[in-house]
Scaffold this motif. Structure first.
Motif, short mmCIF file in Angstrom:
data_model
loop_
_atom_site.label_atom_id
_atom_site.label_comp_id
_atom_site.label_asym_id
_atom_site.label_seq_id
_atom_site.Cartn_x
_atom_site.Cartn_y
_atom_site.Cartn_z
N ALA A 19 38.40 -19.93 1.93
CA ALA A 19 39.66 -20.75 2.25
C ALA A 19 40.05 -20.79 3.41
N GLN A 20 39.55 -20.12 4.26
CA GLN A 20 39.77 -20.24 5.94
C GLN A 20 39.10 -21.68 6.39
N VAL A 21 37.89 -21.77 6.09
CA VAL A 21 37.08 -23.03 6.49
C VAL A 21 37.51 -24.08 5.89
N THR A 22 37.91 -24.20 4.50
CA THR A 22 38.34 -25.31 3.73
C THR A 22 40.01 -25.62 3.91
N GLY A 23 40.65 -24.56 4.48
CA GLY A 23 42.12 -24.88 4.37
C GLY A 23 42.94 -24.99 3.09
N LEU A 24 42.10 -24.23 2.13
CA LEU A 24 42.67 -24.30 0.73
C LEU A 24 43.31 -22.83 0.58
N SER A 25 44.30 -22.70 -0.42
CA SER A 25 44.83 -21.40 -0.85
C SER A 25 43.75 -21.17 -2.15
N VAL A 26 43.74 -19.89 -2.54
CA VAL A 26 43.03 -19.47 -3.61
C VAL A 26 43.51 -19.31 -4.92
N ASP A 27 43.37 -20.24 -5.89
CA ASP A 27 43.78 -19.66 -7.07
C ASP A 27 43.35 -18.72 -7.74
N THR A 28 43.70 -18.06 -8.70
CA THR A 28 43.16 -16.74 -9.48
C THR A 28 43.00 -17.44 -10.86
N CYS A 29 41.66 -17.30 -11.32
CA CYS A 29 41.27 -17.76 -12.72
C CYS A 29 40.60 -16.58 -13.59
N GLU A 30 41.50 -16.21 -14.80
CA GLU A 30 40.75 -15.27 -15.47
C GLU A 30 39.61 -15.64 -16.23
N ASP A 31 39.48 -16.80 -16.45
CA ASP A 31 38.14 -17.22 -17.22
C ASP A 31 36.72 -16.96 -16.53
N ILE A 32 36.91 -16.71 -15.15
CA ILE A 32 35.76 -16.54 -14.47
C ILE A 32 35.41 -15.07 -14.23
N LEU A 33 36.24 -14.20 -14.80
CA LEU A 33 36.29 -12.79 -14.68
C LEU A 33 34.72 -12.11 -15.08
N GLU A 34 34.41 -11.01 -14.50
CA GLU A 34 33.22 -10.38 -15.12
C GLU A 34 33.08 -10.27 -16.22
N ALA A 35 32.00 -10.11 -16.81
CA ALA A 35 31.87 -9.72 -18.28
C ALA A 35 32.22 -8.21 -18.68
N ASP A 36 32.70 -8.25 -19.91
CA ASP A 36 33.23 -6.78 -20.41
C ASP A 36 31.95 -6.07 -20.87
N ASN A 37 32.00 -4.79 -20.57
CA ASN A 37 30.58 -4.08 -20.68
C ASN A 37 31.24 -2.38 -21.23
N THR A 38 30.42 -2.36 -22.27
CA THR A 38 30.62 -0.63 -22.78
C THR A 38 30.30 0.33 -21.63
N PHE A 39 29.34 -0.05 -20.99
CA PHE A 39 28.71 1.00 -20.08
C PHE A 39 29.43 1.20 -18.61
N GLU A 40 30.60 0.35 -18.66
CA GLU A 40 31.45 0.46 -17.51
C GLU A 40 31.62 1.58 -16.98
N GLY A 41 31.41 1.87 -15.44
CA GLY A 41 31.97 3.41 -15.09
C GLY A 41 30.78 4.18 -15.24
N LEU A 42 29.57 3.83 -15.76
CA LEU A 42 28.53 4.77 -15.68
C LEU A 42 27.42 4.40 -14.67
N ARG A 43 26.57 5.27 -14.62
CA ARG A 43 25.45 5.12 -13.53
C ARG A 43 24.42 4.58 -14.69
N THR A 44 23.72 3.34 -14.39
CA THR A 44 23.03 2.77 -15.34
C THR A 44 21.36 2.55 -15.01
N LYS A 45 21.14 2.79 -13.57
CA LYS A 45 19.63 2.72 -13.17
C LYS A 45 19.13 3.84 -12.62
N GLY A 46 17.94 3.75 -12.65
CA GLY A 46 16.94 4.79 -12.05
C GLY A 46 16.98 5.95 -12.81
#
Length: 200
Positions: free
Chosen positions: A69-96
Protein backbone atom coordinates in the motif's frame (compact mmCIF):
# COMPACT_ATOMS: atom_id res chain seq x y z
CA UNK A 1 -8.28 -6.70 -26.18
CA UNK A 2 -7.45 -5.05 -22.87
CA UNK A 3 -4.53 -6.61 -20.98
CA UNK A 4 -4.73 -6.78 -17.19
CA UNK A 5 -2.42 -8.46 -14.65
CA UNK A 6 -3.63 -9.84 -11.32
CA UNK A 7 -0.85 -10.69 -8.86
CA UNK A 8 -1.54 -13.24 -6.10
CA UNK A 9 0.84 -12.63 -3.19
CA UNK A 10 1.37 -15.10 -0.39
CA UNK A 11 1.87 -13.50 3.03
CA UNK A 12 5.28 -13.41 4.72
CA UNK A 13 6.59 -15.62 7.53
CA UNK A 14 4.42 -15.80 10.65
CA UNK A 15 5.63 -15.77 14.25
CA UNK A 16 4.66 -19.29 15.30
CA UNK A 17 7.09 -20.71 17.88
CA UNK A 18 4.70 -23.56 18.76
CA UNK A 19 4.68 -24.63 15.08
CA UNK A 20 0.96 -25.28 14.95
CA UNK A 21 -1.34 -25.18 11.96
CA UNK A 22 -2.83 -21.75 12.61
CA UNK A 23 -5.23 -21.68 9.65
CA UNK A 24 -7.90 -19.06 10.27
CA UNK A 25 -7.06 -18.54 13.96
CA UNK A 26 -6.76 -14.87 14.97
CA UNK A 27 -3.66 -13.09 16.33
CA UNK A 28 -1.03 -14.73 14.15
CA UNK A 29 1.19 -11.88 13.00
CA UNK A 30 4.26 -11.59 10.79
CA UNK A 31 7.59 -12.35 12.39
CA UNK A 32 10.42 -9.83 12.00
CA UNK A 33 11.65 -11.93 9.06
CA UNK A 34 8.13 -11.89 7.65
CA UNK A 35 8.08 -8.11 7.84
CA UNK A 36 11.34 -8.00 5.87
CA UNK A 37 9.81 -10.35 3.32
CA UNK A 38 6.78 -8.10 2.96
CA UNK A 39 9.02 -5.09 2.41
CA UNK A 40 11.03 -6.93 -0.27
CA UNK A 41 7.87 -8.01 -2.06
CA UNK A 42 6.54 -4.46 -1.93
CA UNK A 43 9.66 -3.34 -3.81
CA UNK A 44 8.63 -5.72 -6.62
CA UNK A 45 5.61 -3.47 -7.20
CA UNK A 46 7.41 -0.13 -7.13
CA UNK A 47 6.80 1.71 -10.39
CA UNK A 48 4.25 -0.82 -11.60
CA UNK A 49 0.78 0.17 -12.74
CA UNK A 50 -1.08 -1.24 -9.72
CA UNK A 51 -4.51 0.35 -9.29
CA UNK A 52 -6.24 -2.13 -6.97
CA UNK A 53 -5.03 -3.83 -3.76
CA UNK A 54 -6.88 -6.25 -1.50
CA UNK A 55 -5.96 -8.71 1.23
CA UNK A 56 -7.45 -11.56 3.20
CA UNK A 57 -8.87 -10.40 6.55
CA UNK A 58 -6.27 -12.40 8.51
CA UNK A 59 -3.58 -10.33 10.23
CA UNK A 60 -0.63 -11.85 8.36
CA UNK A 61 -2.15 -10.95 4.99
CA UNK A 62 -3.12 -7.45 6.07
CA UNK A 63 0.39 -6.85 7.43
CA UNK A 64 1.97 -8.12 4.20
CA UNK A 65 -0.27 -5.76 2.21
CA UNK A 66 0.73 -2.63 4.15
CA UNK A 67 4.18 -2.11 2.53
CA UNK A 68 2.56 -2.68 -0.86
CA UNK A 69 0.00 0.00 0.00
CA UNK A 70 2.83 2.38 0.84
CA UNK A 71 4.68 1.91 -2.47
CA UNK A 72 1.51 2.03 -4.60
CA UNK A 73 -0.33 4.75 -2.68
CA UNK A 74 -3.42 2.55 -2.48
CA UNK A 75 -5.68 1.65 0.41
CA UNK A 76 -6.17 -2.05 1.21
CA UNK A 77 -9.57 -3.56 0.57
CA UNK A 78 -10.45 -6.62 2.66
CA UNK A 79 -11.63 -9.62 0.63
CA UNK A 80 -13.21 -12.62 2.37
CA UNK A 81 -12.97 -14.74 -0.78
CA UNK A 82 -9.16 -14.96 -0.53
CA UNK A 83 -9.19 -16.17 3.08
CA UNK A 84 -7.10 -19.16 4.17
CA UNK A 85 -8.67 -22.59 3.58
CA UNK A 86 -10.77 -24.05 6.37
CA UNK A 87 -9.05 -27.02 8.03
CA UNK A 88 -10.19 -29.54 10.67
CA UNK A 89 -6.63 -29.71 12.05
CA UNK A 90 -6.43 -25.99 12.79
CA UNK A 91 -4.76 -25.38 16.14
CA UNK A 92 -2.81 -28.65 16.09
CA UNK A 93 0.85 -29.43 15.58
CA UNK A 94 0.85 -31.32 12.28
CA UNK A 95 4.53 -31.79 11.32
CA UNK A 96 7.42 -33.81 12.70
CA UNK A 97 7.55 -36.64 15.20
CA UNK A 98 5.46 -34.60 17.66
CA UNK A 99 2.64 -34.26 15.15
CA UNK A 100 -0.80 -34.66 16.71
CA UNK A 101 -1.95 -36.36 13.52
CA UNK A 102 -0.40 -39.60 14.78
CA UNK A 103 -3.44 -39.88 17.06
CA UNK A 104 -5.76 -42.55 15.54
CA UNK A 105 -8.88 -40.52 16.37
CA UNK A 106 -7.89 -38.08 13.60
CA UNK A 107 -7.22 -40.67 10.91
CA UNK A 108 -10.85 -40.64 9.74
CA UNK A 109 -10.22 -37.14 8.37
CA UNK A 110 -7.43 -38.40 6.10
CA UNK A 111 -9.35 -40.98 4.09
CA UNK A 112 -9.93 -38.80 0.99
CA UNK A 113 -6.88 -36.61 0.36
CA UNK A 114 -8.11 -35.74 -3.13
CA UNK A 115 -11.07 -33.73 -1.69
CA UNK A 116 -9.47 -33.15 0.91
CA UNK A 117 -11.46 -34.84 3.69
CA UNK A 118 -9.74 -32.77 6.42
CA UNK A 119 -11.03 -29.41 5.27
CA UNK A 120 -12.57 -27.14 2.67
CA UNK A 121 -12.83 -28.89 -0.73
CA UNK A 122 -10.29 -27.76 -3.32
CA UNK A 123 -13.09 -26.97 -5.79
CA UNK A 124 -14.75 -24.58 -3.34
CA UNK A 125 -11.44 -22.86 -2.56
CA UNK A 126 -10.84 -22.35 -6.28
CA UNK A 127 -14.36 -21.04 -6.91
CA UNK A 128 -13.99 -18.26 -4.35
CA UNK A 129 -10.46 -17.44 -5.55
CA UNK A 130 -11.72 -17.32 -9.13
CA UNK A 131 -14.50 -14.97 -8.05
CA UNK A 132 -12.03 -12.68 -6.26
CA UNK A 133 -9.56 -12.73 -9.16
CA UNK A 134 -12.26 -11.80 -11.65
CA UNK A 135 -13.46 -8.98 -9.40
CA UNK A 136 -9.88 -7.68 -9.12
CA UNK A 137 -9.44 -7.94 -12.89
CA UNK A 138 -12.54 -5.84 -13.43
CA UNK A 139 -11.51 -3.23 -10.87
CA UNK A 140 -8.03 -2.89 -12.39
CA UNK A 141 -8.97 -3.43 -16.04
CA UNK A 142 -6.12 -2.33 -18.26
CA UNK A 143 -3.79 -2.04 -15.26
CA UNK A 144 -2.58 -4.35 -12.46
CA UNK A 145 -4.14 -5.65 -9.25
CA UNK A 146 -2.64 -7.28 -6.15
CA UNK A 147 -4.41 -9.80 -3.91
CA UNK A 148 -2.61 -10.87 -0.73
CA UNK A 149 -3.75 -14.36 0.20
CA UNK A 150 -2.47 -17.72 1.46
CA UNK A 151 -0.61 -20.72 0.08
CA UNK A 152 -3.36 -23.24 -0.63
CA UNK A 153 -5.83 -20.78 -2.19
CA UNK A 154 -3.08 -19.51 -4.50
CA UNK A 155 -1.99 -23.06 -5.38
CA UNK A 156 -5.53 -23.95 -6.51
CA UNK A 157 -5.35 -21.08 -9.02
CA UNK A 158 -1.87 -22.11 -10.17
CA UNK A 159 -3.02 -25.67 -10.78
CA UNK A 160 -6.13 -24.53 -12.65
CA UNK A 161 -4.19 -22.35 -15.08
CA UNK A 162 -1.77 -25.24 -15.64
CA UNK A 163 -4.64 -27.63 -16.37
CA UNK A 164 -3.72 -29.85 -13.42
CA UNK A 165 -5.85 -31.65 -10.86
CA UNK A 166 -6.42 -29.71 -7.66
CA UNK A 167 -5.19 -32.68 -5.60
CA UNK A 168 -1.42 -32.47 -5.15
CA UNK A 169 1.54 -33.64 -3.11
CA UNK A 170 3.87 -30.66 -3.56
CA UNK A 171 3.52 -26.89 -3.96
CA UNK A 172 5.53 -24.06 -5.46
CA UNK A 173 4.26 -21.09 -3.48
CA UNK A 174 6.96 -19.74 -1.17
CA UNK A 175 6.40 -17.18 1.56
CA UNK A 176 5.88 -13.67 0.10
CA UNK A 177 5.97 -15.07 -3.44
CA UNK A 178 4.07 -13.54 -6.36
CA UNK A 179 1.95 -15.53 -8.83
CA UNK A 180 1.02 -13.24 -11.72
CA UNK A 181 -1.93 -13.93 -14.03
CA UNK A 182 -1.94 -12.11 -17.37
CA UNK A 183 -5.41 -11.56 -18.83
CA UNK A 184 -6.52 -10.50 -22.27
CA UNK A 185 -10.10 -9.50 -21.71
CA UNK A 186 -11.33 -12.03 -19.17
CA UNK A 187 -9.10 -14.90 -20.36
CA UNK A 188 -5.78 -15.88 -18.75
CA UNK A 189 -3.20 -16.02 -21.54
CA UNK A 190 -0.05 -16.39 -19.44
CA UNK A 191 1.20 -16.60 -15.88
CA UNK A 192 4.47 -16.35 -14.01
CA UNK A 193 5.92 -17.01 -10.57
CA UNK A 194 8.40 -14.77 -8.72
CA UNK A 195 10.14 -14.86 -5.34
CA UNK A 196 11.21 -11.26 -4.63
CA UNK A 197 11.81 -12.16 -0.97
CA UNK A 198 13.68 -15.36 -1.73
CA UNK A 199 16.98 -13.93 -0.51
CA UNK A 200 15.64 -13.31 3.02
Amino acid sequence: MTRTIVHLVRHGEVFNPQRILYGRLPDYHLSSRGQSMAAATAEFFEGRDVTYLAASPLERAQETAQPIAQVTGLSVDTCEDILEADNTFEGLRTKGWRSQLWNPKRWRYMLKPWEPSWGEPYEEIFQRMDRATEQARQKAEGHEAVLVSHQLPIVTVQRFVQGKSFAHASRECDLASVTSLVFEGDVVIDWSYSTPAGHI
